[in-house]
Enzyme design. Structure first.
Site, mmCIF file in Angstrom:
data_model
loop_
_atom_site.group_PDB
_atom_site.id
_atom_site.type_symbol
_atom_site.label_atom_id
_atom_site.label_comp_id
_atom_site.label_asym_id
_atom_site.label_seq_id
_atom_site.Cartn_x
_atom_site.Cartn_y
_atom_site.Cartn_z
ATOM 1 N N HIS A 1 36.191 32.662 26.869
ATOM 2 C CA HIS A 1 36.718 32.790 28.184
ATOM 3 C C HIS A 1 37.790 31.657 28.288
ATOM 4 C CE1 HIS A 1 37.356 33.023 32.718
ATOM 5 N NE2 HIS A 1 36.004 33.262 32.984
ATOM 6 N N ARG B 1 36.207 33.573 40.942
ATOM 7 C CA ARG B 1 36.913 32.634 40.745
ATOM 8 C C ARG B 1 38.227 33.009 39.921
ATOM 9 N NH1 ARG B 1 32.869 30.258 41.868
ATOM 10 N NH2 ARG B 1 31.975 31.929 40.815
ATOM 11 N N THR B 2 37.715 33.718 38.686
ATOM 12 C CA THR B 2 39.193 34.093 37.498
ATOM 13 C C THR B 2 39.926 35.088 38.293
ATOM 14 O OG1 THR B 2 37.119 33.761 36.013
ATOM 15 C CG2 THR B 2 39.329 34.752 35.223
ATOM 16 N N LYS C 1 35.881 57.536 33.530
ATOM 17 C CA LYS C 1 35.793 58.898 32.948
ATOM 18 C C LYS C 1 35.915 58.936 31.433
ATOM 19 C CE LYS C 1 39.023 59.551 36.955
ATOM 20 N NZ LYS C 1 40.468 59.785 37.065
ATOM 21 N N ARG D 1 39.235 41.159 32.170
ATOM 22 C CA ARG D 1 37.799 40.895 31.808
ATOM 23 C C ARG D 1 36.966 42.133 31.804
ATOM 24 N NH1 ARG D 1 34.023 36.824 35.586
ATOM 25 N NH2 ARG D 1 35.385 35.350 34.453
HETATM 26 N N1 CP Z 1 34.126 30.824 36.153
HETATM 27 C C1 CP Z 1 34.096 32.149 36.331
HETATM 28 O O1 CP Z 1 34.624 32.773 35.243
HETATM 29 O O2 CP Z 1 33.894 32.588 37.289
HETATM 30 P P1 CP Z 1 33.904 33.937 37.841
HETATM 31 O O3 CP Z 1 32.878 34.827 37.220
HETATM 32 O O4 CP Z 1 33.683 34.024 39.358
HETATM 33 O O5 CP Z 1 35.380 34.621 37.513
#
Ligand code: CP
Length: 359
Positions: free
Chosen positions: A129, A51-52, A80, A101
């Site tokens: 998040h 999603r993100t 590396k 991320r």
């Molecule tokens: N909600 C969320 O962070 O989903 P993903 O891990 O698929 O990005």
């Protein structure tokens, strides 16, 4: 340079403005088609995502911009040994904004201190998040028509569930909010959220292990997955993984207008039969994430036109007090000077500036 690392980087007014922009994008998408023409977004994902990452990419494309990046650490030079700081400096040469991320808590913060373009935290370990929180806020606003005067239950993995930490921080800005924290003893909310947010701002909250007891009083139920990837002990994960399963029987205990949120992915904690219940808002929540990320990209790129280097205040910093959190970015990037912030002068509590754990 303005970045989004913690949801507390934005005021309540800014959150409300982002929600208003997202609603305008939903109503008038064509107005925004060319807003990011010739702009580039990098998605640097050192950890898996559906999603993100893809909603960020769709968001930038729907604004007329372009996207580049990677979806796993192994295809970047991090494999590396390149540091987060160097990666951020390099990407600043190529793009106008980046979303990161990372499994290490504090990694996007380190990137933001070294980048010359806005950095967005797209999830750092079990810490925060904030862009999921933007999706959650828009969803609650669209489903219930308000963000004030709500009782919100968080259920499942409140220890490692980074979306829970960010949403509690955001909702604590609104009035008339009460939280119900539903988890096994082993997966309770971390102290930094409990003390820095709930206790500090005197937000009412209850702690319980029973979903059934909590359900009748909730306006929002925020279900979470038990985060297998954060556990050091697989036996403990197996013991806890099915602690809570929301099914159609349990939904009968809930208010007729309660809404069910889940950041997704789900594993077993919401049975598929619940999907047909009109109160199940989690797929609409995923769509809302794209609109809020569009609004966020627009805001940060607009503010980047007038960059003001925001210095960290050193008044409340204490240096060379090592962090002991094994999941903190400072454990692997040795050039980062151990630094803590005094978060509670009365108690003399020091917290690592990268991961917020007590040192
Ligand atoms: N909600 C969320 O962070 O989903 P993903 O891990 O698929 O990005």
């Amino acid at each position: 340079m303005r970045s989004l690392i913690s949801i507390l980087d934005f005021s309540k007014e800014e959150l409300d403005q982002l929600i208003a922009t997202a609603k305008d994008i939903i109503a008038n998408p064509e107005k925004y088609w060319d807003c990011c023409k010739h702009k580039k977004l990098a998605t640097l994902f050192f950890e898996p995502s559906t999603r993100t990452r893809l909603s960020f990419e769709a968001a930038m494309m729907e604004l007329g911009g372009s996207v580049l990046g990677f979806s796993q650490a192994s295809s970047s030079s991090a494999s590396k040994g390149e540091s987060m700081a160097d990666t951020a400096k390099i990407l600043s040469c190529y793009v106008d904004i980046m979303a990161i991320r990372h499994p290490r808590e504090g990694a996007p913060f380190v990137a933001s201190r070294n980048a010359t373009v806005p950095v967005i935290n797209a999830g750092d370990g079990g810490h925060q998040h904030p862009t999921q929180t933007l999706a959650d806020l828009l969803t609650i606003s669209r489903e219930l028509g308000r963000l004030d005067n709500l009782t919100i239950g968080f259920c499942g993995d409140l220890k490692y569930g980074r979306t829970v930490h960010s949403l509690i921080e955001a909702m604590s800005r609104y009035t008339g909010i009460k939280f119900v924290l539903i988890s096994p003893e082993e997966l309770k909310l971390p102290n930094y959220v409990r003390y820095n947010t709930l206790e500090k701002h005197r937000i009412p909250y209850e702690v319980t292990t029973s979903l059934e007891d909590a359900l009748p009083n909730l306006d929002v139920l925020y279900m979470t997955r038990i985060q297998q990837e954060r556990f050091d002990d697989l036996d403990e994960y197996n013991r806890l993984k099915d602690s809570y399963v929301l099914n159609t029987e349990k939904m009968k205990l809930a208010k007729k207008d309660m809404c069910v949120l889940h950041p997704l992915p789900r594993v077993n904690e919401i049975s598929v039969a619940v999907d047909d219940d009109p109160r199940a808002a989690y797929f609409r929540q995923a769509l809302n994430g794209k609109y809020m990320r569009m609004a966020l990209i627009l805001k940060l790129l607009e503010e980047a036109k007038d960059p003001q280097k925001e210095a960290i205040s050193t008044n409340d910093l204490v240096f060379d007090r090592p962090c002991t959190n094994p999941k903190c970015i400072c454990q692997v990037e040795q050039e980062l000077r151990p630094t803590a912030r005094i978060t509670d002068p009365k108690e003399g509590v020091l917290r690592c500036i990268f991961c917020e754990k007590k040192v």
